[in-house]
Scaffold this active site. Sequence first.
Site, PDB file in Angstrom:
ATOM      1  N   ASP A 186     -21.481  38.873   2.440  1.00  0.00           N
ATOM      2  CA  ASP A 186     -20.815  38.593   1.590  1.00  0.00           C
ATOM      3  C   ASP A 186     -21.308  37.155   1.079  1.00  0.00           C
ATOM      4  O   ASP A 186     -21.048  36.145   1.684  1.00  0.00           O
ATOM      5  CB  ASP A 186     -19.338  38.316   2.013  1.00  0.00           C
ATOM      6  CG  ASP A 186     -18.352  38.071   0.697  1.00  0.00           C
ATOM      7  OD1 ASP A 186     -18.814  37.211  -0.167  1.00  0.00           O
ATOM      8  OD2 ASP A 186     -17.259  38.635   0.519  1.00  0.00           O
ATOM      9  N   HIS A 187     -22.086  37.114  -0.151  1.00  0.00           N
ATOM     10  CA  HIS A 187     -23.027  36.015  -0.427  1.00  0.00           C
ATOM     11  C   HIS A 187     -21.892  34.943  -0.803  1.00  0.00           C
ATOM     12  O   HIS A 187     -22.559  33.677  -0.670  1.00  0.00           O
ATOM     13  CB  HIS A 187     -24.016  36.132  -1.294  1.00  0.00           C
ATOM     14  CG  HIS A 187     -23.364  36.381  -2.933  1.00  0.00           C
ATOM     15  ND1 HIS A 187     -22.785  37.199  -3.285  1.00  0.00           N
ATOM     16  CD2 HIS A 187     -23.428  35.313  -3.791  1.00  0.00           C
ATOM     17  CE1 HIS A 187     -22.393  37.247  -4.545  1.00  0.00           C
ATOM     18  NE2 HIS A 187     -22.577  35.784  -4.915  1.00  0.00           N
ATOM     19  N   HIS A 249     -15.265  39.208  -1.746  1.00  0.00           N
ATOM     20  CA  HIS A 249     -15.491  37.447  -2.058  1.00  0.00           C
ATOM     21  C   HIS A 249     -14.189  36.677  -2.319  1.00  0.00           C
ATOM     22  O   HIS A 249     -13.884  35.767  -1.660  1.00  0.00           O
ATOM     23  CB  HIS A 249     -15.794  37.355  -3.523  1.00  0.00           C
ATOM     24  CG  HIS A 249     -17.706  37.945  -3.570  1.00  0.00           C
ATOM     25  ND1 HIS A 249     -18.180  38.145  -2.619  1.00  0.00           N
ATOM     26  CD2 HIS A 249     -17.825  38.720  -4.615  1.00  0.00           C
ATOM     27  CE1 HIS A 249     -19.346  38.693  -3.062  1.00  0.00           C
ATOM     28  NE2 HIS A 249     -19.435  39.105  -4.372  1.00  0.00           N
TER      29      HIS A 249
HETATM   30  C1  BG6 Z   1     -21.507  40.089  -7.069  1.00  0.00           C
HETATM   31  C2  BG6 Z   1     -20.801  41.070  -7.870  1.00  0.00           C
HETATM   32  O1  BG6 Z   1     -21.151  40.434  -5.492  1.00  0.00           O
HETATM   33  O2  BG6 Z   1     -20.978  39.002  -7.286  1.00  0.00           O
HETATM   34  C3  BG6 Z   1     -21.175  40.912  -9.337  1.00  0.00           C
HETATM   35  O3  BG6 Z   1     -21.091  42.634  -7.579  1.00  0.00           O
HETATM   36  C4  BG6 Z   1     -20.750  39.349  -9.633  1.00  0.00           C
HETATM   37  O4  BG6 Z   1     -20.405  41.739 -10.233  1.00  0.00           O
HETATM   38  C5  BG6 Z   1     -21.605  38.602  -8.420  1.00  0.00           C
HETATM   39  O5  BG6 Z   1     -21.489  39.400 -10.975  1.00  0.00           O
HETATM   40  C6  BG6 Z   1     -21.014  37.278  -8.842  1.00  0.00           C
HETATM   41  O6  BG6 Z   1     -21.623  36.294  -7.822  1.00  0.00           O
HETATM   42  P1  BG6 Z   1     -21.746  34.639  -8.381  1.00  0.00           P
HETATM   43  O7  BG6 Z   1     -22.410  34.274  -7.072  1.00  0.00           O
HETATM   44  O8  BG6 Z   1     -22.785  34.646  -9.514  1.00  0.00           O
HETATM   45  O9  BG6 Z   1     -20.481  34.284  -8.432  1.00  0.00           O
END
Ligand code: BG6
Length: 505
Positions: A186-187, A249
């Site tokens: 989960d980045h 997230h």
């Molecule tokens: C991803 C989603 O996990 O996270 C995307 O699949 C979303 O839809 C993205 O745009 C948002 O990531 P960040 O790091 O730009 O907030």
Amino acid sequence: MSSNHKRPPSALIFIFGGSGDLNHRKLSPALFNLYIDNWMPEKFDIVGISRRPYDDNSYRNHLLNGINKFSRRKDDQNGAWAQFAEHIHYLQMDAENEAEYQKILEIVQQKEQEYGEHPQVIFYLAVAPQLVPGIVSKLGPLNICADTKCTRVVVEKPFGHDLKSALELNKLLASMFDEKQIYRIDHYLGKETVQNILALRFANALFEPIWNRNYIDHIQVTVTETVGVEGRGEFYESSGALRDMVQNHILQLLCMVAMEAPVNFDADEIRNKKVDVLHAIRKISKDQVHNHAVRGQYGAGWLRAEEVPGYRQEKNVAPDSDTETFAAVKFHIDNWRWQDVPFYVRTGKRMNEKETIITIQFKAAPNYAFPPEAADTWRPNRLTISIAPEMDIRLRFQAKRPGQGVSLSPVDMIFSYKDAYTEEEPEAYETLLLDVMEGDATLFMREDQVAAAWRIIMPILEAWTDRPPVDFPNYSPGSWGPEDAEALIARDGRNWVTLPPPHKE
Ligand code: BG6
């Protein structure tokens, strides 16, 4: 927070989906940055796998294009790219054909001889979710996967489409790999400011004593984006905002804010504390979903002087699609610390700002001692953790305005990463890839976390499927979402918080 890094032992990284978007935008820029910062192992190789006809050279050029576009450090970095590129290879293979997995074994053997030792073997599945089970079931039987110490598999979200499919995927993974070999990414957990939540809470004496229902009125998590679905219509149609952002997230951010203090920073200790939060989140019954959750879908309109299509006009989206591009939910955590403190969360695409913030709204201090005019600007304390676009933490408190008499006004004390540190913060994927190479699973999702998160959102998903929306599209690009989302929080006498103007893009 992951433990302090060491340069990892030799590694051989296979990336399924090697020609895909995730590798292009995120993984190879992250690996190149780790290389520049001297974090890659002394001996390593990266093998991109896909069906497209590249050779090593054209593949390397394709990745360099991605770096030039998307990396925090663009261009070849004074020749560093040429050295790094020697470690990149391309393997054209059909991942659906079991016989072709022998090619992987051959590469492992060849690299083993070259390195003079058995490297860690990392399989990164950067592929569409429907391809994951097929790859896992063909990879698993390879003898190298039985090596629970050296072989790891990294799985991208979404982990399943609902609770049932997530349990099935977990079961399949568990039949092929040991849980400690599985890294579910989960980045958001790799983001610097997200990791800093633990430091803020548990490395300071100031906040933790008041971090509870006695002092906190409510908590908000806002994760909004200005972009639409960006060519991902096909994926998004089977996902929607609740699955794409809330199940993973946002619930992870909520866990970081709400968890109890860990005894140590071991992967399982941190994850146990987080899973406790998920278990304590009150299940919303299906017939109560309308009181706790709001969905929305953007229509066509204008955003920052640009005309943008509505969701239903996006490529690969059904013209009568019911998929939500916005979701807001009110959660409660039924435990000693959080009883009666609502957690409001919202996320949406094509919104007014790209903003990821967590707001801790404290209860008002008693103001009876001050003259009545002071009450005009009386505001309770508020702590805002901003993850994007700026990385900062701001504490709002009351100050006396200079001059005769007592006039108060709220002021912000701001800690900004940019101003406080000269170091550039790593991208989330850099941190997470380094953790995988080091074998540190703290920032990755454990099987039970994934399942617990699905259990929380299932009633909402089911209620929304049973009752199709009647008002889609119901918000304009550049707005803060549907009116009902305002009502969700206004009913409780509260309002959504956004960052003040100087910090807007
Ligand atoms: C991803 C989603 O996990 O996270 C995307 O699949 C979303 O839809 C993205 O745009 C948002 O990531 P960040 O790091 O730009 O907030």
